[in-house]
Every structure is written in C-alpha cells, then in structure tokens.
Motif scaffolding. Structure first.
Motif, PDB file in Angstrom:
ATOM      1  N   GLN A 161     -21.042  -4.699  11.110  1.00 23.02           N
ATOM      2  CA  GLN A 161     -20.358  -4.678  12.403  1.00 23.02           C
ATOM      3  C   GLN A 161     -18.839  -4.735  12.302  1.00 23.02           C
ATOM      4  O   GLN A 161     -18.147  -4.309  13.210  1.00 23.02           O
ATOM      5  CB  GLN A 161     -20.845  -5.830  13.294  1.00 23.02           C
ATOM      6  N   ASP A 162     -18.342  -5.279  11.210  1.00 19.52           N
ATOM      7  CA  ASP A 162     -16.891  -5.350  11.030  1.00 19.52           C
ATOM      8  C   ASP A 162     -16.224  -6.069  12.202  1.00 19.52           C
ATOM      9  O   ASP A 162     -15.469  -5.493  12.977  1.00 19.52           O
ATOM     10  CB  ASP A 162     -16.299  -3.944  10.865  1.00 19.52           C
ATOM     11  N   ILE A 163     -16.588  -7.333  12.344  1.00 19.41           N
ATOM     12  CA  ILE A 163     -16.041  -8.114  13.457  1.00 19.41           C
ATOM     13  C   ILE A 163     -14.642  -8.587  13.106  1.00 19.41           C
ATOM     14  O   ILE A 163     -14.433  -9.257  12.098  1.00 19.41           O
ATOM     15  CB  ILE A 163     -16.945  -9.310  13.763  1.00 19.41           C
ATOM     16  N   LYS A 164     -13.700  -8.243  13.935  1.00 22.43           N
ATOM     17  CA  LYS A 164     -12.317  -8.666  13.720  1.00 22.43           C
ATOM     18  C   LYS A 164     -11.959  -9.729  14.745  1.00 22.43           C
ATOM     19  O   LYS A 164     -12.157  -9.538  15.930  1.00 22.43           O
ATOM     20  CB  LYS A 164     -11.382  -7.473  13.884  1.00 22.43           C
ATOM     21  N   ILE A 165     -11.431 -10.829  14.267  1.00 20.78           N
ATOM     22  CA  ILE A 165     -10.998 -11.857  15.196  1.00 20.78           C
ATOM     23  C   ILE A 165      -9.492 -12.044  15.113  1.00 20.78           C
ATOM     24  O   ILE A 165      -8.772 -11.901  16.096  1.00 20.78           O
ATOM     25  CB  ILE A 165     -11.752 -13.177  14.931  1.00 20.78           C
ATOM     26  N   VAL A 166      -9.047 -12.314  13.892  1.00 18.75           N
ATOM     27  CA  VAL A 166      -7.611 -12.470  13.681  1.00 18.75           C
ATOM     28  C   VAL A 166      -6.920 -11.113  13.797  1.00 18.75           C
ATOM     29  O   VAL A 166      -7.488 -10.091  13.408  1.00 18.75           O
ATOM     30  CB  VAL A 166      -7.384 -13.101  12.299  1.00 18.75           C
ATOM     31  N   PHE A 167      -5.738 -11.109  14.377  1.00 19.45           N
ATOM     32  CA  PHE A 167      -4.969  -9.880  14.615  1.00 19.45           C
ATOM     33  C   PHE A 167      -5.725  -8.912  15.507  1.00 19.45           C
ATOM     34  O   PHE A 167      -5.603  -7.694  15.366  1.00 19.45           O
ATOM     35  CB  PHE A 167      -4.607  -9.173  13.291  1.00 19.45           C
ATOM     36  N   ALA A 168      -6.530  -9.437  16.399  1.00 20.87           N
ATOM     37  CA  ALA A 168      -7.288  -8.561  17.297  1.00 20.87           C
ATOM     38  C   ALA A 168      -7.526  -9.300  18.618  1.00 20.87           C
ATOM     39  O   ALA A 168      -7.219 -10.482  18.748  1.00 20.87           O
ATOM     40  CB  ALA A 168      -8.628  -8.182  16.656  1.00 20.87           C
ATOM     41  N   VAL A 169      -8.081  -8.576  19.572  1.00 23.66           N
ATOM     42  CA  VAL A 169      -8.259  -9.137  20.906  1.00 23.66           C
ATOM     43  C   VAL A 169      -9.116 -10.412  20.924  1.00 23.66           C
ATOM     44  O   VAL A 169      -8.756 -11.375  21.593  1.00 23.66           O
ATOM     45  CB  VAL A 169      -8.829  -8.058  21.860  1.00 23.66           C
ATOM     46  N   GLU A 240       0.921 -17.647  28.049  1.00 24.76           N
ATOM     47  CA  GLU A 240       0.852 -18.286  26.733  1.00 24.76           C
ATOM     48  C   GLU A 240       1.555 -17.442  25.667  1.00 24.76           C
ATOM     49  O   GLU A 240       1.335 -16.248  25.540  1.00 24.76           O
ATOM     50  CB  GLU A 240      -0.614 -18.523  26.353  1.00 24.76           C
ATOM     51  N   PHE A 241       2.420 -18.111  24.888  1.00 26.56           N
ATOM     52  CA  PHE A 241       3.162 -17.390  23.859  1.00 26.56           C
ATOM     53  C   PHE A 241       2.806 -17.878  22.463  1.00 26.56           C
ATOM     54  O   PHE A 241       2.349 -17.109  21.611  1.00 26.56           O
ATOM     55  CB  PHE A 241       4.665 -17.556  24.097  1.00 26.56           C
ATOM     56  N   GLY A 242       2.969 -19.179  22.219  1.00 21.92           N
ATOM     57  CA  GLY A 242       2.898 -19.722  20.863  1.00 21.92           C
ATOM     58  C   GLY A 242       1.623 -19.385  20.111  1.00 21.92           C
ATOM     59  O   GLY A 242       1.649 -18.754  19.045  1.00 21.92           O
ATOM     60  N   ALA A 243       0.494 -19.801  20.673  1.00 18.69           N
ATOM     61  CA  ALA A 243      -0.769 -19.620  19.977  1.00 18.69           C
ATOM     62  C   ALA A 243      -1.073 -18.138  19.779  1.00 18.69           C
ATOM     63  O   ALA A 243      -1.478 -17.698  18.696  1.00 18.69           O
ATOM     64  CB  ALA A 243      -1.886 -20.288  20.770  1.00 18.69           C
ATOM     65  N   VAL A 244      -0.825 -17.358  20.836  1.00 20.56           N
ATOM     66  CA  VAL A 244      -1.124 -15.927  20.786  1.00 20.56           C
ATOM     67  C   VAL A 244      -0.204 -15.236  19.777  1.00 20.56           C
ATOM     68  O   VAL A 244      -0.619 -14.344  19.034  1.00 20.56           O
ATOM     69  CB  VAL A 244      -0.969 -15.314  22.191  1.00 20.56           C
ATOM     70  N   SER A 245       1.043 -15.693  19.732  1.00 22.97           N
ATOM     71  CA  SER A 245       2.003 -15.080  18.825  1.00 22.97           C
ATOM     72  C   SER A 245       1.557 -15.223  17.373  1.00 22.97           C
ATOM     73  O   SER A 245       1.710 -14.311  16.561  1.00 22.97           O
ATOM     74  CB  SER A 245       3.372 -15.728  19.064  1.00 22.97           C
ATOM     75  N   VAL A 246       0.969 -16.373  17.038  1.00 15.65           N
ATOM     76  CA  VAL A 246       0.529 -16.589  15.659  1.00 15.65           C
ATOM     77  C   VAL A 246      -0.683 -15.727  15.325  1.00 15.65           C
ATOM     78  O   VAL A 246      -0.747 -15.078  14.284  1.00 15.65           O
ATOM     79  CB  VAL A 246       0.196 -18.084  15.433  1.00 15.65           C
ATOM     80  N   ILE A 247      -1.652 -15.687  16.229  1.00 13.58           N
ATOM     81  CA  ILE A 247      -2.935 -15.076  15.861  1.00 13.58           C
ATOM     82  C   ILE A 247      -2.990 -13.570  16.131  1.00 13.58           C
ATOM     83  O   ILE A 247      -3.837 -12.863  15.603  1.00 13.58           O
ATOM     84  CB  ILE A 247      -4.088 -15.802  16.606  1.00 13.58           C
ATOM     85  N   SER A 248      -2.063 -13.076  16.960  1.00 16.07           N
ATOM     86  CA  SER A 248      -2.193 -11.670  17.352  1.00 16.07           C
ATOM     87  C   SER A 248      -1.654 -10.707  16.297  1.00 16.07           C
ATOM     88  O   SER A 248      -2.068  -9.557  16.229  1.00 16.07           O
ATOM     89  CB  SER A 248      -1.437 -11.435  18.654  1.00 16.07           C
ATOM     90  N   GLY A 249      -0.719 -11.174  15.470  1.00 11.87           N
ATOM     91  CA  GLY A 249      -0.094 -10.264  14.505  1.00 11.87           C
ATOM     92  C   GLY A 249       0.901  -9.324  15.151  1.00 11.87           C
ATOM     93  O   GLY A 249       1.553  -8.532  14.475  1.00 11.87           O
ATOM     94  N   LYS A 250       1.039  -9.366  16.454  1.00 15.19           N
ATOM     95  CA  LYS A 250       2.019  -8.583  17.211  1.00 15.19           C
ATOM     96  C   LYS A 250       2.000  -7.093  16.852  1.00 15.19           C
ATOM     97  O   LYS A 250       3.020  -6.493  16.512  1.00 15.19           O
ATOM     98  CB  LYS A 250       3.437  -9.127  16.982  1.00 15.19           C
ATOM     99  N   ILE A 251       0.832  -6.521  16.851  1.00 14.68           N
ATOM    100  CA  ILE A 251       0.733  -5.078  16.599  1.00 14.68           C
ATOM    101  C   ILE A 251       1.065  -4.366  17.900  1.00 14.68           C
ATOM    102  O   ILE A 251       0.370  -4.534  18.912  1.00 14.68           O
ATOM    103  CB  ILE A 251      -0.685  -4.696  16.136  1.00 14.68           C
ATOM    104  N   ARG A 252       2.123  -3.580  17.887  1.00 14.78           N
ATOM    105  CA  ARG A 252       2.617  -2.970  19.133  1.00 14.78           C
ATOM    106  C   ARG A 252       1.568  -2.072  19.759  1.00 14.78           C
ATOM    107  O   ARG A 252       0.925  -1.289  19.079  1.00 14.78           O
ATOM    108  CB  ARG A 252       3.870  -2.152  18.842  1.00 14.78           C
ATOM    109  N   GLY A 253       1.416  -2.217  21.053  1.00 18.89           N
ATOM    110  CA  GLY A 253       0.463  -1.372  21.776  1.00 18.89           C
ATOM    111  C   GLY A 253      -0.976  -1.775  21.565  1.00 18.89           C
ATOM    112  O   GLY A 253      -1.880  -1.197  22.143  1.00 18.89           O
ATOM    113  N   GLU A 254      -1.194  -2.746  20.674  1.00 17.81           N
ATOM    114  CA  GLU A 254      -2.586  -3.153  20.446  1.00 17.81           C
ATOM    115  C   GLU A 254      -2.814  -4.630  20.720  1.00 17.81           C
ATOM    116  O   GLU A 254      -3.729  -4.991  21.450  1.00 17.81           O
ATOM    117  CB  GLU A 254      -2.993  -2.842  19.001  1.00 17.81           C
TER     118      GLU A 254
END
Lengths: 306, 352
Positions: A161-169, A240-254
C-alpha cells in the motif's frame, strides 16, 4: 443616557447593575488604567492586524486578488480546509465522548485522563510535530513498517500500500488533531459537571434509552458549549504552524497549509502575496471572534436564570 | 402495587450506606423514609427506582411479589421526582411532561392528539394548565416541582418515588405543597414513598413512617406510633425536642415517681418531651425537680421556657401554654419545681 437622572445620594444613574459607589475608584485611577489597557490593545493587537491588511493591499486590490491565482496558494487553502474538515469532527467526537465519561462517571484513573487531555496545551507544537516524526518517520519506531517493502509483521496487501504519513497529508492531519485535541473536551467538561446527572436519570426513569437520552437531553443542554469549542478548535486547526511545519516537509503545492504558505511567500520577498494569504487567516480569526461573541450572547439569552 | 426491599446492602468504597435493610410498603400507601442526612434513605429510594444497584449478592427488590432487581429503571414503571426537579431545561413545560410518552417505541406511542390530551389533563391535575408554553427557568420552585410530578405521572407509573421533593423550597411553599401532595395521593392512590429529613413533614402527611439511621431502619409505624412510642433513644430525639435527665437527678427529686416505674436502669437516661413537663411555683416539701427559670420565648401559641436544674446545672426545655404561663406569674430567675407527666427510658444495649 438612558435611565433616570442622578439620585439624591449623588449616585450616578447607570443602566443595569451600576457599580456600587464603595468599590469605585477615583477618576484618575480609572483614566490611567483605561489608557494603559487601550494603548496595549492598540499596539499589540489592532496595529498588527491593520498592518496585515495594509501590506496585503499595498499594491492595490488587483495585486491582492492576483495573489490568490497562484496554484500553490490554491492548494494551500484546499489542504487547510481538508485538514480542518478531518481534525475538527474527529476532536468533536472525541471531546464529547471524553467529557461525557469524565463528567458523568467515576472511574479509576479519571484525573490521569484529565491531565492527558491537557497535554497538547502544555507541550510546544514543535515538539508535537517531532513526536510524530519519531513515531512514523523513516528512522522512527513505526515508520519502517509503513512504507512499501517486505515486512514480516504485515501481510502482502499491507506491504504494497505504501502508506505515507510523514511529509504527507496524513501526518499533517494527525499533528493537527493532536494539537487541537483539548478544545472541545475542555469546553464541555466543566459545563457537564455543573449540569450534573439528574436530567439523564430523569429521562431514564421515564423510559428513554441511552441513545435517546443523549440526543434529546444531553446534547441540547451542551449545544452552545459544544459549538463554542468547535469554533475555537477550528480556528486553531487552520492556524496551526509549529507541528505542521515539522511534519509536513513543506513540499510546495503538496504539503503546505496556509500558515506555511505565508512563511514561504514571505521568505521569497513576495510580501504582498504573503500578507494576502495572511489576511485570509486574519479574517478567519475575526469571524471566529464574532461567532464566539454571538454564542456567548445566545447562551446568556437561553439561560435567564436556571 | 406493593413494594418490598429485602436485605439490601450498599457500600461506596469503605462507606456503608445501607447494611441489610428490609422495607415493605403496602399497596396504595403513602410512606415517608425519614432520617438525618447520611442515613441511607436516598440510596434506598434510588435502589428501589433502579437508579442505583445494591451490592452484588445482597438483597432483592420486589414489586407486587415480582422480582425486579435486574429490571432496568426505564422498565420498572416508577415515577421518580428529584429534589432539584431535574426538569429538561431546554424544553417547555408541555414538552417536559410529554417526554415519557414521546420516547416510547412507535407501536406503544400514543398519537399526537392523545399525548396532548394526556399532558393537558396532567397539567390540570397539578393546577398549572396555563403554563404549558413556559420554560422551567420561568417557573417558581413550587411550580417546577409540580411539573416534575406531572412528568413522572405521565408514564402511568405503578409506584411513585419522591426524593426530598420539597427540600429546596421555602417553608411556606413547602407546607402548601405537602398538603397538596396528600390530597393528590388520595385522588390517584398510587403507592408512594418519599424521602425527607423533616420530621414534621413525615408525621403530617404519611400513612406510615420509616425512620432510618446509620444505614439501618430504626422503627416503622404510623406517625402516632413512632411519635408516642419511639423504640430507641435516636427515634425519640429525632422526632421533636426532648430533654434528657440523668437518673440520679430524678432519684434525688423523689422516689422515681416521675418516670414509668420498673423501666429505669442504673445510670440510665430518662427522656421527656418539653410539653410533658409541668411547672409549679416552688414550695418547700413539695415533690419536683428544683430549677431556675432562665429564659422565656413567648412568640407563638406556646411559651418555651429554658430552665436550669439546681442540682446539676443542666438545662431543661419546657413548653406550656401562654395562659398557664400568665397564671403562674413567673419572672426570670424564679425558683420552680418541674414534674414529669410522661417519661421514657430505654434498656441499654450491651450487644457489641
């Protein structure tokens, strides 16, 4: 100007419950306190808010609206709405369930549960983000078992399934749920505790089922408190900024939400666009405040005495 | 429908609320559960209603001989009225009363017009037919409690249970409402148990009074029985004012003539109600316990006198009519003689 004129005792006629004379301060004290309060309010709250809109509109209305044409901004708005749309209902259900347990029942470990509900308030949001990195990240505890691969713990289907959690929605949603966890529960627990169990017991003796009691008695009694908790929860989920900023990886447009997009745009010296997106968040805050005042007013209206 | 509670035990942690209580209520009776706070009376009522469960392995609850111990509250057909009304605050009075009918399953539910009929009939019964559209917060305490009663009656219960129904009301309304409850009971004739800590209330309206103390039933009887023949010092003291004399003071006063002969025990205490004390002016040689008049409280039909025994300086309260008081022509600090018309002592309980 309403109300009768000054009475004989020299007590100023004020509408409603005027402050009794004995606890009123001299004029100069009141003036000083009021000035300090207003200055503080102006410098630290109103000025920044005005600055956001001023900056956003610096190059005119056209440039302001042009900022929203950027597909990255679109996706940021969309992702923010999506995150809130998942996090808020999740915390609504959790908050009602937790408040119900805590307010209506006695059980072992109750105070521990109350403490844990407060945990997200006590922890810095950055730490919250890092916790999820630690758990689900590639080098983390569960991370290695989540991606596609060949792991003995899971079946063939799960491995593919390739479940992505970190750096993903999913990561963004999880971190947001964590951070906004206490809002609804915190709002409901004291309310339900003061209301007590008697109405539920009464419904029970009248033959109502547990489900009927919840929908017809408990929920209507807490609806304004619940609504209040939900709008606060929503405001925080979108901002929310802090927590999301760490885990999202800030991939533009994604994986950028609105607050992250503001930061990205600002760092690129695109200040009009940055402030334009920020103005949306500010508007959200204003709407939240208006709703909050409305609810408080309604709440006071529906309970004249009781 | 008769109610029986057999050997009910209930503990909350290390606290014993009920220790093996038996209770039998005959069909159609109005029974008061009377006791000080913490005596277990409310817990017993809630166990009968099914809002609380007795300790596992302890007794049974029976309605008309039928065991209902494991029947949930909603199926026991009890009407329950709470001390603080517990009206649904977001519903009108009408909706409150209709609630028990509206939540029924579709096939048991009366039609809309039947519900309206029944609710209006009940509002008339509690004399509040014009208030159907109000919310509970717009009613006075007495009105709220009557609505709570109407709501409980709407589901046509077999028994009515009231938990300190007038406890939160002021004295005047309380008096009116309890007479009204008595009248209502005569009209609907439902087996009714009500909990109260107010002995006056219990004695005035109940057919039968159950006096509870420290998780046990102390005495059961008609109001007159329990008042005239209390079975224990506790009941004696709980039902009205009482003076306690040490036996020695009586012996000194005369040859035991002031208490029932043969009932006195050594070192025992003798209980006398204030209105069973006669007062005479002091004469040397006359029988009686010498005492000094310390205080007169003469508001109301009876005069309450506080007297100090000469022998041991203990205080005694006596109640005489105001005519009698005038007749005696007493002043403060006068010396008088007390005579006990009726007194009572109890065998000391040596069982441990």
């Amino acid at each position: 100007m309403a109300g009768p004129a000054t009475s004989l005792a020299g007590k100023p006629a004020r509408t409603g419950a005027g402050t009794p004379r004995v606890i009123r301060n001299p004029l100069w004290v009141r003036v000083v306190f009021m000035t300090v309060a207003l200055l503080f309010l102006g410098c630290f709250l109103l000025l920044p808010l005005a600055a956001v809109f001023a900056e956003a509109l610096r190059k005119g209305v056209g440039a302001y609206f042009h900022s929203f044409a950027d597909p990255d901004v679109h996706s940021a708005i969309w992702l923010t709405l999506l995150t809130a749309a998942i996090a808020v209902p999740a915390n609504l259900v959790f908050g009602v369930a937790a408040a119900w347990c805590i307010a209506k029942y006695d059980f072992r470990g109750k105070s521990l549960l109350v403490t844990f509900i407060d945990l997200p308030f006590a922890v810095s949001p950055v730490i919250s983000g890092l916790i999820y990195m630690l758990i689900f990240g590639l080098q983390g505890w569960l991370g290695p078992y989540l991606g596609s691969g060949d792991h003995p713990w899971f079946g063939e289907w799960f491995n593919q399934q390739d479940i992505k959690i970190v750096f993903a929605v999913p990561g963004i949603v999880l971190a947001t749920i964590f951070v906004t966890f206490p809002f609804v529960a915190r709002e409901l627990i004291p309310l339900m505790q003061t209301q007590g169990n008697d109405e539920e017991y009464a419904a029970l003796t009248l033959g109502a089922s547990g489900w009927q009691t919840f929908w017809r008695v408990t929920l209507p009694n807490i609806k304004w408190g619940l609504f209040y908790g939900v709008i606060l929860c929503n405001a925080r989920a979108m901002g929310e900024f802090g927590a999301v900023s760490v885990i999202s990886g800030k991939i533009r447009g994604e994986t950028t939400t609105m607050p992250l997009q503001v930061e990205i745009l600002y760092n690129e010296n695109n200040s009009v666009a940055a402030f334009a997106v920020a103005s949306l968040l500010a508007l959200l805050a204003l709407v939240t405040l208006v709703l909050k005042s409305f609810i408080e007013w309604r709440h006071a209206q529906t309970r004249p005495s009781a | 429908m008769s109610i029986s509670a057999l050997n009910i035990r209930k503990t909350f942690g290390s606290y014993t609320a009920l220790s093996g209580v038996d209770l039998h209520v005959q069909s159609g009776r109005l029974v008061a559960l009377l006791g000080p706070s913490g005596s277990g009376k409310t817990t017993l009522l809630r166990i009968i209603a099914g809002l609380e469960y007795a300790d596992a392995g302890s007794g049974r609850i029976q309605f008309h001989g039928e065991d209902v111990t494991d029947v949930p509250a909603g199926k026991r057909k009890v009407g329950f009225v709470f001390q603080h009304y517990a009206l649904f605050r977001h519903m009108t009075v009408f909706e409150n009363v209709a609630f028990g009918l509206r939540v029924r399953r579709r096939r048991d539910r009366p039609s809309k017009s039947d519900i309206a009929d029944r609710v209006n009939r009940l509002l008339k019964l509690v004399q509040l037919e014009s208030l159907g559209g109000r919310y509970p917060s717009q009613l006075s305490g007495g009105q709220r409690q009557r609505i709570a009663l109407a709501r409980a009656l709407a589901v046509e219960p077999k028994v009515l249970l009231l938990d300190e129904p007038f406890g939160a009301l002021d004295a005047k309304v309380r008096k009116e409402l309890r007479r009204w409850l008595r009248k209502l009971h005569e009209e609907v004739h439902l087996t009714t148990i009500f909990v109260t800590h107010d002995q006056e209330e219990a004695l005035e309206i109940a057919d039968e009074v159950v006096i509870m103390n420290q998780a046990k039933v102390e005495q059961v009887g008609t109001p007159q029985q329990v008042y005239d023949r209390p079975s224990s010092p506790f009941v004696y003291q709980f039902l009205g004012n009482v003076n306690v004399f040490r036996e020695q003071s009586l012996a000194l006063a005369g040859n035991g003539v002031y208490a029932r002969p043969g009932r006195l025990v050594e070192d025992g205490l003798v209980y006398v109600r204030p209105h069973d004390i006669a007062i005479a002016r002091h004469e040397t040689g006359a029988d009686g316990i010498p005492a000094i008049l310390r205080y007169v409280h003469a508001a109301g039909p009876q005069a309450r006198l506080t007297l100090e025994q000469v022998q041991n300086r203990e205080l005694v309260e006596a109640e005489i009519s105001r005519v009698e008081l005038e007749h005696l022509g007493l002043k403060l600090n006068d010396l008088v003689l007390l005579r006990l018309r009726q007194a009572r002592s109890f065998e000391q309980d040596y069982a441990i």
